[in-house]
Design an enzyme around this catalytic site. Sequence first.
Site, PDB file in Angstrom:
ATOM      1  N   ASP A   1       0.836  -1.201   0.000  1.00 21.83           N
ATOM      2  CA  ASP A   1       0.000   0.000   0.000  1.00 21.83           C
ATOM      3  C   ASP A   1       0.877   1.261   0.000  1.00 21.83           C
ATOM      4  OD1 ASP A   1      -2.172  -1.643   0.173  1.00 21.83           O
ATOM      5  OD2 ASP A   1      -2.382  -1.441   2.350  1.00 21.83           O
TER       6      ASP A   1
HETATM    7  N1  URA Z   1      -1.408  -5.779   4.031  1.00 20.78           N
HETATM    8  C1  URA Z   1      -1.829  -4.497   4.050  1.00 20.78           C
HETATM    9  O1  URA Z   1      -2.837  -4.162   4.653  1.00 20.78           O
HETATM   10  N2  URA Z   1      -1.081  -3.592   3.376  1.00 20.78           N
HETATM   11  C2  URA Z   1       0.042  -3.897   2.706  1.00 20.78           C
HETATM   12  O2  URA Z   1       0.681  -3.014   2.119  1.00 20.78           O
HETATM   13  C3  URA Z   1       0.452  -5.240   2.699  1.00 20.78           C
HETATM   14  C4  URA Z   1      -0.287  -6.172   3.377  1.00 20.78           C
END
Ligand code: URA
Length: 244
Positions: free
Chosen positions: A106
């Site tokens: 993310d």
């Molecule tokens: N899980 C999440 O919530 N975000 C990420 O970036 C990776 C795994």
Amino acid sequence: MKSKHSRLDRFINKHSHFSLSDTRLLIAQGRILVDSQPAHSIRQRIGEFSTVVLDGLYLQDRQPVYLMFNKPKGCVCATKDNKHKTVLDFLEHPQKQELHIVGRLDFNSTGLVLLTNDGAWSRKLSLPETKLNKIYRVVLAKAITEAELASYQKAFSEGMYFGYEGVQTKPAVLELINPNTALVTLVEGKYHQVKRMFGRFDNEVLELHRLSVGHIALDEDLQEGDARELSKTESALDSRVRRS
Ligand code: URA
């Protein structure tokens, strides 16, 4: 558009001193391996990253690239974005326009991101059957007490139902480093998975940092925003795909 595949006999002719017609004999003599299997036909299709071994020597069309990148916050795991910096904007690699991302993080997550131009490699790493461990360090808004830990761990290991996708998450492991910091091991990568799992406990994820994917661990000497080539050992995937 030029095909990314060629016939085995043409490939052998292009990459060795053997002629097109020699290939049939080389196959019969068991001297050619394609992706670790004995070649079976002069018409066999050879992809860009197929490994073709002739008499123990590797022949290959294009140089594969495997990179690890230490993703900073506020950068998008995409090759193009109109608003924000992307992972590719940080890279200086001459072949960077050929690369794709293996397993996104993310916008505000940090840590290990793998990039390659080898589609077979990234497919293998991403296959659900591969069940590669991905380890995340997570900083949480609320401390997890000793008394609460067991119910978190039970829910993570039993899996949670994600109604939007209609799936049950695969068993995950949760360990505490301190009351606000956890290590989470997942074998899959559903959308916002870690945040949604802690969300079930109304516990916000403040920081999420990926430490490893399978046997590939983020190099501690790699500064945020920097990338380096994977070593041969790191990029090697055996038939089972190496586990961490
Ligand atoms: N899980 C999440 O919530 N975000 C990420 O970036 C990776 C795994």
